[in-house]
Write an enzyme that holds these catalytic residues in place. Sequence first.
Site, PDB file in Angstrom:
ATOM      1  CG  ASP A   1      -1.853   1.161   1.302  1.00  0.00           C
ATOM      2  OD1 ASP A   1      -1.680   2.132   0.529  1.00  0.00           O
ATOM      3  OD2 ASP A   1      -2.777   1.133   2.141  1.00  0.00           O
TER       4      ASP A   1
ATOM      5  CB  SER B   1      -0.900  11.558 -16.588  1.00  0.00           C
ATOM      6  OG  SER B   1      -2.048  11.996 -17.283  1.00  0.00           O
TER       7      SER B   1
ATOM      8  CE1 TYR C   1      -4.341  10.425 -12.024  1.00  0.00           C
ATOM      9  CE2 TYR C   1      -4.422  11.739 -14.029  1.00  0.00           C
ATOM     10  CZ  TYR C   1      -4.016  10.602 -13.354  1.00  0.00           C
ATOM     11  OH  TYR C   1      -3.270   9.655 -14.008  1.00  0.00           O
TER      12      TYR C   1
ATOM     13  CE  LYS D   1      -0.542  10.325 -12.542  1.00  0.00           C
ATOM     14  NZ  LYS D   1       0.418   9.215 -12.346  1.00  0.00           N
TER      15      LYS D   1
END
Length: 284
Positions: A54, A133, A146, A150
């Site tokens: 994790d 990304s 998000y 990134k």
Amino acid sequence: MSRRTVLITGTSTGIGLATVAAARRDGWQVVATVRDPDRADELRELLVDVRQLDVTDEQSVARCMAGVVRDYGGLDALVNNAGVANSDPTMEMSTMAALRANLEVNFFGVVAVSRLAMPLLRASHGRLVTVGSVHGVIGQPFNEAYCAAKFAVEGFMESLAPVAEAHGVRVSLVVPGFVPDTRFGYFPDVNRHTLHADSGPYADTYADYLDWVGGQGWESAGQPAREVAEVVLATLEAERPAFRVPAGRWAEEYLAHKLADRDGAAVQELARTWLGRGPGPAGG
């Protein structure tokens, strides 16, 4: 170590699973990590070493790394792939806890695994590859949390790369666009109707965005996970990999809307001078 050993995070589906298959095919000794071992049936069919990890739990990361050292004697490469998507339409409709949780996995999780892997990678003169990304370069509407994570990963790895290189470790970011054949971003209780209902004053704008996504947007730009995995593997095995590696033509052209230094070579060369190292070798 008789064979090169790579640890890959987030391998139960999608890019991670495809990267495991590609690395095993090319002779790597693969340690495939998952948060939930009950979701590892496809991994086990590949006959690789599956371990629980994790990325948001420092003790879990430490246990996993200690186990790799104990069982393999070291580590030649790390692939940071674990991540989560965001199901809230906007930060205003989300909660601070949900926003922090997104950063915890997508940014701090990458840092947590990388910092414990670095001593092993220094010893092996290894590779650190992170799946980034296009959202880490160009902000995407309705994806604030998000994109923030990134962007943070981009900055962290760009800063780390010249220092790591000075100590024998090559750092790279593989940058895919939209990858449809994955469960990443899959929320069974979330659909267009629920998203529209949760968008508050932004409902009409969000509907327009969803029309774009389903039409000329990400759907038309998609690439299969196995394609991204091959780029990850090629980056792992390249003699002098670039810092930023677009995962395909579409990603490269998309990044060109913003970047003059598409592969990061100019920034890395500049950073070398700050470390007293001068220009790097041809190819980055």
